[in-house]
Design a protein around this motif. Structure first.
Motif, PDB file in Angstrom:
ATOM      1  N   GLY A  27      43.975 -89.591 -56.439  1.00  0.00           N
ATOM      2  CA  GLY A  27      43.246 -88.140 -56.550  1.00  0.00           C
ATOM      3  C   GLY A  27      43.411 -87.402 -57.614  1.00  0.00           C
ATOM      4  N   SER A  47      30.614 -85.354 -60.865  1.00  0.00           N
ATOM      5  CA  SER A  47      30.985 -84.100 -60.486  1.00  0.00           C
ATOM      6  C   SER A  47      30.141 -83.089 -60.952  1.00  0.00           C
ATOM      7  CB  SER A  47      32.398 -83.905 -61.266  1.00  0.00           C
ATOM      8  OG  SER A  47      33.287 -84.965 -60.849  1.00  0.00           O
ATOM      9  N   ALA A  66      37.384 -79.560 -63.200  1.00  0.00           N
ATOM     10  CA  ALA A  66      38.843 -79.578 -63.135  1.00  0.00           C
ATOM     11  C   ALA A  66      39.372 -80.980 -62.791  1.00  0.00           C
ATOM     12  CB  ALA A  66      39.538 -78.288 -63.002  1.00  0.00           C
ATOM     13  N   GLY A  67      38.706 -81.402 -61.644  1.00  0.00           N
ATOM     14  CA  GLY A  67      39.455 -82.465 -60.960  1.00  0.00           C
ATOM     15  C   GLY A  67      39.010 -83.882 -61.585  1.00  0.00           C
ATOM     16  N   VAL A  68      38.382 -83.697 -62.691  1.00  0.00           N
ATOM     17  CA  VAL A  68      38.158 -85.198 -63.246  1.00  0.00           C
ATOM     18  C   VAL A  68      38.475 -84.936 -64.785  1.00  0.00           C
ATOM     19  CG1 VAL A  68      35.637 -84.310 -63.362  1.00  0.00           C
ATOM     20  CG2 VAL A  68      36.079 -86.817 -63.657  1.00  0.00           C
ATOM     21  N   THR A 114      34.886 -90.182 -58.111  1.00  0.00           N
ATOM     22  CA  THR A 114      33.945 -89.260 -57.358  1.00  0.00           C
ATOM     23  C   THR A 114      32.736 -89.563 -57.161  1.00  0.00           C
ATOM     24  OG1 THR A 114      35.164 -87.605 -58.658  1.00  0.00           O
ATOM     25  CG2 THR A 114      33.107 -86.910 -57.808  1.00  0.00           C
ATOM     26  N   ASP A 128      35.756 -75.132 -62.664  1.00  0.00           N
ATOM     27  CA  ASP A 128      36.148 -75.071 -61.303  1.00  0.00           C
ATOM     28  C   ASP A 128      35.489 -76.578 -60.841  1.00  0.00           C
ATOM     29  OD1 ASP A 128      37.537 -74.404 -58.663  1.00  0.00           O
ATOM     30  OD2 ASP A 128      35.218 -74.556 -58.079  1.00  0.00           O
ATOM     31  N   GLY A 129      34.528 -76.937 -61.184  1.00  0.00           N
ATOM     32  CA  GLY A 129      33.849 -77.889 -60.484  1.00  0.00           C
ATOM     33  C   GLY A 129      34.147 -79.441 -61.405  1.00  0.00           C
ATOM     34  N   CYS A 136      42.588 -88.459 -61.009  1.00  0.00           N
ATOM     35  CA  CYS A 136      41.825 -88.567 -62.268  1.00  0.00           C
ATOM     36  C   CYS A 136      40.205 -88.399 -61.929  1.00  0.00           C
ATOM     37  CB  CYS A 136      41.752 -90.079 -62.721  1.00  0.00           C
ATOM     38  SG  CYS A 136      41.020 -91.318 -61.750  1.00  0.00           S
ATOM     39  N   ARG A 151      26.380 -83.507 -48.548  1.00  0.00           N
ATOM     40  CA  ARG A 151      25.852 -81.866 -48.680  1.00  0.00           C
ATOM     41  C   ARG A 151      25.708 -81.808 -50.290  1.00  0.00           C
ATOM     42  NH1 ARG A 151      29.759 -78.345 -44.641  1.00  0.00           N
ATOM     43  NH2 ARG A 151      30.370 -80.259 -43.714  1.00  0.00           N
ATOM     44  N   GLU A 172      28.182 -82.431 -52.259  1.00  0.00           N
ATOM     45  CA  GLU A 172      29.308 -82.037 -52.855  1.00  0.00           C
ATOM     46  C   GLU A 172      30.276 -83.205 -53.388  1.00  0.00           C
ATOM     47  OE1 GLU A 172      30.431 -78.391 -49.679  1.00  0.00           O
ATOM     48  OE2 GLU A 172      30.891 -80.528 -49.325  1.00  0.00           O
ATOM     49  N   ALA A 173      31.183 -83.039 -54.464  1.00  0.00           N
ATOM     50  CA  ALA A 173      31.837 -83.790 -54.909  1.00  0.00           C
ATOM     51  C   ALA A 173      33.252 -84.163 -54.249  1.00  0.00           C
ATOM     52  CB  ALA A 173      32.557 -83.376 -56.442  1.00  0.00           C
ATOM     53  N   VAL A 174      33.511 -85.447 -53.938  1.00  0.00           N
ATOM     54  CA  VAL A 174      34.603 -85.847 -53.069  1.00  0.00           C
ATOM     55  C   VAL A 174      35.043 -87.120 -53.642  1.00  0.00           C
ATOM     56  CG1 VAL A 174      33.770 -84.779 -50.888  1.00  0.00           C
ATOM     57  CG2 VAL A 174      33.140 -87.122 -51.299  1.00  0.00           C
ATOM     58  N   LEU A 175      36.371 -87.385 -53.438  1.00  0.00           N
ATOM     59  CA  LEU A 175      37.108 -88.576 -54.110  1.00  0.00           C
ATOM     60  C   LEU A 175      36.920 -89.731 -53.050  1.00  0.00           C
ATOM     61  CD1 LEU A 175      40.123 -86.647 -55.438  1.00  0.00           C
ATOM     62  CD2 LEU A 175      38.289 -87.177 -56.636  1.00  0.00           C
TER      63      LEU A 175
END
Ligand SMILES: Cc1cc2nc3c(=O)[nH]c(=O)nc-3n(C[C@H](O)[C@H](O)[C@H](O)COP(=O)(O)OP(=O)(O)OC[C@H]3O[C@@H](n4cnc5c(N)ncnc54)[C@H](O)[C@@H]3O)c2cc1C
Ligand code: FES
Ligand code: FES
Lengths: 324, 170
Positions: B47, B114, B135-137, B53, B132-133, B49, B58, B60-63
């Motif tokens: 979860g 993402s 930051a998770g990658v 993704t 925000d969109g 890096c 919908r 939306e980005a999910v891992l």
């Protein structure tokens, strides 16, 4: 690497899920967004016999305003839905807590119930299975010894939930369902001091809802962390109060990610209700914080740092409350 | 106890797949090993890096590394291979080329999916929405500046003809 062996089950209703939970022979792990469960299964900390998926249960998805002004939040609601929900517009402190969690990607999957039941974390236990094997098991993995704090007789892993402090500051309750019916528990009574059995939820129960009572007039929320995105907190604070300016009542101050049970600082709050939010009282209150926190347990960061950050966050949050 | 394999259907980029899936497989495992689409990458698997993704139904980005595959029974997802439609690259893919937002390319599928989720969610994403969109990658080589410039360019092409021109690769 594949997940450990287990059966996967996804009942269609809450009733069927509760029945399966009650009748299960082996260990059942509830699966909601999975962002903590899968993480812990990869680390081989969780090796359940059955994964029971509750993410899509219709009974866990509703957000509604109750007759007494309280708001009821389904435990299965995803964090990214709650962040922008119309009924939560008046709760900026809670929205800050929701948005503080991990990344957009994780919040698109993660649920409220999963966050409140997030397993405790420890610098020792949350390593790979191979890393842990080199040092041997601990209280959390089946032995009577703690590698984080040698003298500890119970597991001192941290509660790292970013949302629990916000909900504790708002004096929320949670509803637990089992085949025997429902019970409502104040979130303040939900967590324990034992990192292994860190909530009072019984194995046959599913958290279905979170009840938010009347909102506070003012609320502050701060998360201190290495990077803004995708990091667990060094510490979080949520503080709420009624009243305006220096005058305050119903003060609740909660520090998160420092202890096994999120720390509700009742003594510190009492000082403020009596004397107000002037600089001298805030200073006196900050002086109480370290004592009231008690033994600082798991050492992701040095104990001295934890004490300092706790005091700094309380000061900052109280100043923010005064200015609101 | 060996967990029973289950028959599951999954719609990937509009195509239906029916497969026997073990409880031990994550969605990432199934996308790569069973569906055979290897554009989605495996990085940390925990979860952190974001290279795994994908988009859910919908947009939306999910891992895909943090979720058991069987949880996705009957659902529909989009992977990096689904961005290109009828041989035409997505506006974001063209912008990434124009801006040099790719270096080794390992993070790129996750970064693009993402970014796609940001474009899906907002008509006019602000700086904060993009941060925000994304930051998770994580990208280890290009950095995030060119990536953000490319996304901003596509986001600002709110004028449909401009977006279409990009879709045409012009
Ligand atoms: C990279 C990364 C970064 C993260 N950063 C943060 C962070 O900054 N802040 C933070 O707070 N968390 C963080 N997390 C932890 C986790 O993602 C979140 O806490 C998330 O909200 C967990 O929700 P979930 O639905 O995915 O839980 P799951 O993984 O599905 O479940 C978590 C636990 O709760 C139990 N559970 C789930 N639902 C219920 C229910 N309804 N009733 C009873 N028990 C239930 C499960 O059995 C499990 O033990 C992070 C995780 C990752 C992978
Ligand atoms: S591989 Fe999924 S987040 Fe790194
Ligand atoms: S381009 Fe190499 S990691 Fe991003």
């Amino acid at each position: 690497m594949l997940l450990p062996e287990h059966e996967f089950s996804k009942p269609a209703s809450l009733r069927d899920s509760l029945t399966e939970l009650a009748e299960a022979g082996g260990e059942v792990k509830l699966l909601a967004g999975g962002t903590d469960v899968v993480f812990n299964m990869r680390g081989r900390l969780f090796r359940p016999d059955v994964l029971l998926s509750i993410r899509d249960l219709p009974e866990l998805q509703e957000v509604e305003q109750l007759a007494d002004g309280a708001v009821s939040l389904g435990a299965g609601c995803r964090l990214s839905e709650l962040e922008r929900h119309a009924l939560l517009k008046g709760y900026p402190g809670l929205i800050a807590g929701l948005r503080a969690v991990a990344s957009r990607h994780v919040r698109n999957m993660a649920t409220l119930g999963g966050n409140l039941n997030l397993d405790t974390r420890c610098w020792y236990a949350n390593q790979t299975a191979e890393w842990r094997a080199a040092k041997g098991p601990c209280l959390k993995t089946g032995m009577e010894v703690c590698h984080a704090i040698k003298s500890a007789d119970i597991c001192v892993a941290l509660n790292a939930s970013d949302i629990a402090p916000a909900l504790l500051a708002l004096d929320a309750s949670v509803v637990l369902a089992s085949l025997n019916g429902e019970r409502t528990v104040k979130l303040a009574d939900y967590y324990t001091d034992d990192g292994v059995q860190h909530t009072v939820r019984r194995p046959d129960e599913i958290m279905t809802r979170v009840l938010l009572p009347k909102n506070s007039d003012r609320m502050a929320y701060i998360k201190e962390t290495a990077r803004k995105g995708n990091d667990f907190a060094y510490a979080t604070i949520a503080a709420s109060a009624d009243g305006h300016g220096n005058q305050c009542s119903r003060v609740r101050i909660v520090l998160g990610s420092l202890t096994t049970r999120p720390a509700l600082l009742l003594k510190t709050a009492a000082v403020l209700v009596e004397h107000g939010l002037d600089d001298t009282t805030i200073k006196a209150a900050v002086g109480e914080v370290r004592d009231e926190l008690g033994a600082l347990t798991n050492l992701y960061t040095p104990a001295a740092y934890k004490g300092r950050i706790a005091r700094a966050l309380v000061r900052e949050a109280l100043q923010q409350l005064r200015e609101q | 106890m060996a967990g029973k394999r289950q028959l599951m259907t999954l719609t990937v980029n509009g195509d239906d797949y029916e497969m026997l899936v073990s409880p031990r497989q994550t969605l990432l495992d199934v996308i790569r090993d069973q569906v055979g689409l290897t554009g989605t990458k495996e990085g940390c698997t925990t979860g952190s890096c974001g290279v795994c993704t994908i988009n859910n139904d919908r947009g939306e980005a999910v891992l895909s590394c943090l979720t058991p595959a069987l949880e996705w029974q009957g659902k529909s997802i989009t992977t990096i291979e689904g961005l290109e439609v009828n041989g035409k690259l997505d506006a974001l893919q063209n912008a990434f080329l124009d801006y040099g937002a790719v270096q080794c390319g390992f993070c790129t599928p996750g970064v693009l999916m993402s970014a796609k989720a940001v474009i899906n969610a907002f008509d006019h994403p602000g700086e904060e929405d993009i941060n925000d969109g994304m930051a998770g990658v994580l990208c280890r080589c290009t950095g995030h500046i060119k990536v953000k410039e490319a996304i901003r360019n596509v986001a600002d092409s709110s004028n449909e003809t401009q977006r279409e021109r990009r879709d045409d690769g012009q």
